[in-house]
Design an enzyme around this catalytic site. Structure first.
Site, PDB file in Angstrom:
ATOM      1  N   GLY A  26     -18.483  32.453  59.231  1.00 10.70           N
ATOM      2  CA  GLY A  26     -17.452  33.367  58.767  1.00 10.70           C
ATOM      3  C   GLY A  26     -17.706  33.785  57.338  1.00 10.70           C
ATOM      4  O   GLY A  26     -18.328  33.059  56.556  1.00 10.70           O
ATOM      5  N   GLY A  28     -15.771  36.274  54.039  1.00 10.38           N
ATOM      6  CA  GLY A  28     -14.693  37.123  53.579  1.00 10.38           C
ATOM      7  C   GLY A  28     -14.618  37.133  52.069  1.00 10.38           C
ATOM      8  O   GLY A  28     -15.420  36.485  51.375  1.00 10.38           O
ATOM      9  N   MET A  30     -12.589  35.784  50.076  1.00  8.77           N
ATOM     10  CA  MET A  30     -12.209  34.533  49.433  1.00  8.77           C
ATOM     11  C   MET A  30     -13.229  33.428  49.669  1.00  8.77           C
ATOM     12  O   MET A  30     -13.004  32.284  49.265  1.00  8.77           O
ATOM     13  CB  MET A  30     -10.837  34.090  49.941  1.00  8.77           C
ATOM     14  CG  MET A  30      -9.727  34.997  49.491  1.00  8.77           C
ATOM     15  SD  MET A  30      -8.470  34.102  48.611  1.00  8.77           S
ATOM     16  CE  MET A  30      -7.304  35.411  48.281  1.00  8.77           C
ATOM     17  N   VAL A  33     -17.616  30.611  55.326  1.00 10.35           N
ATOM     18  CA  VAL A  33     -17.347  29.439  56.151  1.00 10.35           C
ATOM     19  C   VAL A  33     -18.637  29.038  56.855  1.00 10.35           C
ATOM     20  O   VAL A  33     -19.321  29.887  57.448  1.00 10.35           O
ATOM     21  CB  VAL A  33     -16.235  29.718  57.181  1.00 10.35           C
ATOM     22  CG1 VAL A  33     -15.930  28.459  57.982  1.00 10.35           C
ATOM     23  CG2 VAL A  33     -14.975  30.223  56.490  1.00 10.35           C
ATOM     24  N   LYS A  48     -15.657  25.603  53.795  1.00 11.91           N
ATOM     25  CA  LYS A  48     -15.462  26.880  53.100  1.00 11.91           C
ATOM     26  C   LYS A  48     -16.025  26.745  51.698  1.00 11.91           C
ATOM     27  O   LYS A  48     -15.629  25.866  50.931  1.00 11.91           O
ATOM     28  CB  LYS A  48     -13.988  27.270  53.047  1.00 11.91           C
ATOM     29  CG  LYS A  48     -13.719  28.459  52.120  1.00 11.91           C
ATOM     30  CD  LYS A  48     -12.425  29.192  52.427  1.00 11.91           C
ATOM     31  CE  LYS A  48     -12.617  30.161  53.573  1.00 11.91           C
ATOM     32  NZ  LYS A  48     -11.469  31.080  53.750  1.00 11.91           N
ATOM     33  N   TYR A 103     -13.539  21.277  62.398  1.00  8.13           N
ATOM     34  CA  TYR A 103     -14.130  22.448  63.056  1.00  8.13           C
ATOM     35  C   TYR A 103     -13.375  22.723  64.359  1.00  8.13           C
ATOM     36  O   TYR A 103     -13.228  21.858  65.220  1.00  8.13           O
ATOM     37  CB  TYR A 103     -15.604  22.214  63.345  1.00  8.13           C
ATOM     38  CG  TYR A 103     -16.215  23.311  64.196  1.00  8.13           C
ATOM     39  CD1 TYR A 103     -16.310  24.602  63.711  1.00  8.13           C
ATOM     40  CD2 TYR A 103     -16.667  23.044  65.492  1.00  8.13           C
ATOM     41  CE1 TYR A 103     -16.854  25.612  64.488  1.00  8.13           C
ATOM     42  CE2 TYR A 103     -17.213  24.046  66.276  1.00  8.13           C
ATOM     43  CZ  TYR A 103     -17.300  25.326  65.767  1.00  8.13           C
ATOM     44  OH  TYR A 103     -17.829  26.330  66.534  1.00  8.13           O
ATOM     45  N   ASP A 151      -1.714  33.759  50.586  1.00  7.85           N
ATOM     46  CA  ASP A 151      -2.588  34.596  51.425  1.00  7.85           C
ATOM     47  C   ASP A 151      -2.273  34.382  52.902  1.00  7.85           C
ATOM     48  O   ASP A 151      -3.170  34.127  53.711  1.00  7.85           O
ATOM     49  CB  ASP A 151      -4.054  34.302  51.125  1.00  7.85           C
ATOM     50  CG  ASP A 151      -4.992  35.386  51.689  1.00  7.85           C
ATOM     51  OD1 ASP A 151      -4.535  36.534  51.838  1.00  7.85           O
ATOM     52  OD2 ASP A 151      -6.167  35.085  51.969  1.00  7.85           O
ATOM     53  N   LYS A 153      -1.832  35.478  56.412  1.00  8.09           N
ATOM     54  CA  LYS A 153      -2.319  36.608  57.210  1.00  8.09           C
ATOM     55  C   LYS A 153      -2.808  36.084  58.549  1.00  8.09           C
ATOM     56  O   LYS A 153      -3.053  34.872  58.705  1.00  8.09           O
ATOM     57  CB  LYS A 153      -3.448  37.333  56.476  1.00  8.09           C
ATOM     58  CG  LYS A 153      -4.677  36.469  56.197  1.00  8.09           C
ATOM     59  CD  LYS A 153      -5.729  37.260  55.431  1.00  8.09           C
ATOM     60  CE  LYS A 153      -6.951  36.391  55.114  1.00  8.09           C
ATOM     61  NZ  LYS A 153      -7.978  37.152  54.364  1.00  8.09           N
ATOM     62  N   PRO A 154      -2.965  36.941  59.555  1.00 12.40           N
ATOM     63  CA  PRO A 154      -3.411  36.479  60.870  1.00 12.40           C
ATOM     64  C   PRO A 154      -4.758  35.765  60.829  1.00 12.40           C
ATOM     65  O   PRO A 154      -4.989  34.840  61.608  1.00 12.40           O
ATOM     66  CB  PRO A 154      -3.476  37.771  61.694  1.00 12.40           C
ATOM     67  CG  PRO A 154      -2.482  38.675  61.055  1.00 12.40           C
ATOM     68  CD  PRO A 154      -2.563  38.371  59.583  1.00 12.40           C
TER      69      PRO A 154
END
Length: 755
Positions: A26, A28, A30, A33, A48, A103, A151, A153-154
């Protein structure tokens, strides 16, 4: 330098601490991952990594450890636990910090919504409410422990296959929120599509997380986000300035009552939202319980699909900015605790559990159309236009019904930023307060004092949102029928200037529907003169910087343009966040203002369109003290004396008296401790002056050369700076605002009485 946080580019880094890196799963704004292996416990974990920073940045390292520890201490069935955290040294003296989590491979709510949108469906009703309820429980649990997520969010709502929600990334936004780190990395401190207006202005409070949850609920019910623009900045401005569109225009199946419950969670002011996440979700549940349902198709699904971000194609069901983890089911102890907690609340009814079943829905139109109707049916617990968003964590808010002689009798809390101006109506004991949260509150102090024995939180009589700006200012008209509100420093896209409201804040005063603007970006002060002129001063916008501008509006002639004067002198701003000071005499004849060369005064002459401004010849200066910084000006009740406070190099208080047509020094004291503000008691014949201190105390002095206060008023446990002081017109009440956690206003009764 590896500022992009891509550790896979380094051939020498195959591990983070003891964890062996397998692959990135992942990415993003921020952080990234990574799927990693823990050789000690022989399990896979998700790690992360946060953006790289300089090894010498000790402030960031301390903040990271503090926030990681706080997040790791959260133990809730719907919060993703933190196993470990650490840092890894990279090349070029760069350091990367990381957080280790379980995980899980079930995807996120963002993935779930995208999958249903691709099928032209909404999520089933049962699923929507179950997920919102779980998220609300996690959010409220964190708030009760003093932690704001920042933060919601979905993409941060991870799902197991059994629809068990785990809220992730606590502490990440706060770790990355310092201005220095933002400059270095270009990262943000939240997600614009879900960010509350006050968080965008730099002040995240628990109600900000509740707002984000309301955005998610709006998205699930309406099939689209309430605000979305081409850039994150433009989206943020929409959240700050625009009303959310009616969700019923995107999904006509939404009932008017459910729409009102959704929009209540999106109120611009935090105190106008339900006080907890659970209260918001309970409101949705209540309205859903009122309406019949039937199976139908989803008319808004295609628009929903267009609003969802693109998904990562390398791993089905995963989003680039999401930690995907497989978490074991909750323990028996956790499950029992959670069941007991839910049993105390009004959960999903059997009727609502039976709704959904993989199909979309229609709510019958009609029912409740206004929030007032919701209140009549039971409403949200402790919800009102002025309910405190942090009610679950704030201390007792009402002082003892039998306070000591130096104790406050009222504690008022309704703002979410420090109060920058207090003003009492000259005709009644009504206190107005204004804050940089862009709200003006009216407090009926007499009535609240009579009700002080009640355990209920004191509520203001009125609340008005005003134009955005900073160092907001207040000024009652001499007859108490109008209240002027000015924003000293305008923010982007704000209507800076002065707005004149009726005394009850019911609207703008007749004839003054528009903001009175001056063309300047800053207003340095406002005041009323001769009972009919509203005055404002500001640093001049002219190229000649050795002048300042003065505007006068005749309030008896609303359509008449302001009279403008350019006068010699340079207004001085004493401290960051404070405007240069202006004070008009109680008789309305003279205005005093602080310039860089001292305190100057002037008067209005003439009438109509032929007004003139007469500068008085005297410049009031501190004796034997080098200072150009005046923090406060205040007048004696008879308009024949004036006092000034400066806290440059300790604190100096000076007084001047009118002797004939000239002004002469009449006293001056200096002290090492820092006083922040002062106010002369306006009761006829009074020589009493109140001062506020850096450490939160309020002192009373006899004006003149007295070197010691005659009385010190207590502020309880509040030890933060006194922001502003204000006496009632009769001198029976004294109010002080503080820069504490709850932006408190304390009120003392009969402060001048001796012990």
């Amino acid at each position: 330098m590896m500022n992009d946080n891509d550790i896979s580019r380094s051939p020498t880094i195959a591990a983070l601490g003891r964890y062996r890196v397998l692959q990135r799963i992942g990415r993003g704004g921020m952080g990234d991952v990574w799927l990693c292996e823990d050789p000690r416990l022989r399990r896979q974990v998700a790690i992360k990594t946060l953006p790289a920073h300089n090894q010498s940045d000790s402030e960031y390292a301390l903040r990271f450890e503090r926030e990681a520890q706080a997040a790791a201490a959260l133990n809730h069935p719907h919060i993703l636990p933190i196993h470990d955290y650490g840092q890894q040294l990279l090349q070029d003296a760069q350091v990367i910090t990381y957080i280790v989590m379980p995980y899980i491979g079930g995807g996120s709510l963002a993935d779930r919504v995208a999958d249903y949108a691709a099928q032209n469906k909404f999520l089933p009703m049962q699923e929507i409410m179950t997920l919102l309820e779980q998220a609300a429980e996690a959010i409220d649990y964190a708030h009760e422990r003093g932690i704001v997520h920042r933060d919601i969010k979905p993409g941060n709502m991870l799902l197991r296959n059994d629809n068990w929600l785990l809220l992730a990334d606590f502490g990440i936004a706060r770790i990355l929120s310092s201005s220095e780190h933002l400059t270095q990395t270009g990262t943000g401190f939240g997600t614009p599509e879900y960010m509350a207006p006050e968080q965008a202005r730099g002040r995240a409070v628990p109600a900000s997380d509740n707002y984000s949850l309301a955005v998610i609920a709006y998205q699930l019910f309406a099939g689209r986000l309430p605000f979305s623009a081409d850039t994150g900045y433009a989206t943020t401005i929409q959240h700050m300035t625009m009303r959310p569109p009616s969700p019923r225009q995107f999904n006509p199946a939404i009932s008017p009552a459910l729409e009102q419950a959704l929009l209540l969670g999106l109120a611009k002011h935090p105190t106008e939202r339900p006080p907890t996440a659970h209260a918001f979700v309970s409101g949705l549940q209540r309205e859903l319980a009122q309406a019949p349902f039937e199976v139908t198709f989803n008319p808004a699904a295609s628009e929903m699909a267009q609003t969802m971000p693109a998904r990562q194609t390398t791993r089905p069901g995963m989003r680039p900015d999401t930690t995907m983890v497989d978490e074991p089911p909750p323990t028996t102890e956790q499950a029992t605790s959670l069941t007991a907690e839910k049993a105390k609340r009004k959960g999903v009814t059997r009727r609502k559990v039976l709704i959904g079943g993989g199909v979309t829905f229609v709510l019958a139109a009609g029912g409740l159309g206004t929030w007032a109707a919701v209140e009549r049916l039971g409403g949200f617990p402790n919800v009102g236009p002025f309910a405190r968003a942090t009610a679950t964590t704030q201390p007792k808010i009402t002082p003892s019904p039998t306070p000591g002689p130096n104790d406050p009798v009222l504690m008022l809390q309704g703002h979410f930023r420090p109060v920058t101006s207090l003003a009492w109506s000259p005709q009644q004991n009504m206190l107005a307060s204004v804050s940089d949260d862009q709200s003006v509150l009216l407090w009926d102090v007499e009535q609240l004092y009579q009700q002080r024995a009640s355990t209920a939180k004191p509520q203001p009589e009125a609340n008005k949102m005003v134009a955005s700006g900073t160092s907001m200012l207040l000024g009652w008209s001499p007859d108490g029928k109008m209240l002027a509100v000015a924003n000293s420093t305008a923010q982007a896209f704000a209507n800076y200037g002065v707005t004149i409201f009726t005394s009850d804040l019911g609207g703008t005063a007749p004839g003054f529907g528009n903001t009175l603007t001056t063309g300047a970006l800053n207003l340095n002060g406002v005041g009323w003169m001769q009972k009919k002129y509203l005055a404002a001063i500001a640093a001049s916008i002219a190229l000649d910087k050795n002048v300042f501008d003065l505007w006068l509006w005749d309030i008896t002639q609303p359509k008449q343009a302001a009279t403008h004067f350019s006068l010699p002198g340079v207004p001085t701003a004493p401290n960051e966040g404070q405007p240069p000071v202006l004070a008009t005499s109680p008789d309305g004849a003279t205005m005093a203002f602080a310039l860089t060369d001292g305190v100057r005064m002037g008067q209005v002459a003439g009438a109509g369109n032929k007004l003139q401004w007469k500068m008085l010849p005297d410049t009031l200066q501190f004796k034997d003290v080098f200072t150009t910084s005046v923090n406060t000006l205040t007048w004696s009740p008879d308009s024949n004396q004036i006092g000034a406070l400066s806290n440059s190099g300790g604190t100096t208080i000076a007084y001047w008296s009118k002797q004939g047509s000239r002004w002469q020094p009449s006293g001056q004291i200096h002290m090492d401790n820092i006083l922040t503000t002062m106010a002369w008691c306006p009761a006829p014949g009074s020589s009493l002056v109140a001062t506020g201190a850096k450490e939160g105390t309020v002192q009373l002095w006899q004006a003149g050369n007295s070197t010691q206060p005659i009385k010190t008023l207590t502020s309880g446990s509040i030890t933060n700076e006194v922001q502003t002081l204000a006496w009632s017109a009769d001198g029976k009440w004294l109010a002080a605002s503080y820069q504490d956690t709850y932006d408190t206003i304390l009120v003392w009764s009969q402060p001048s009485q001796t012990n």
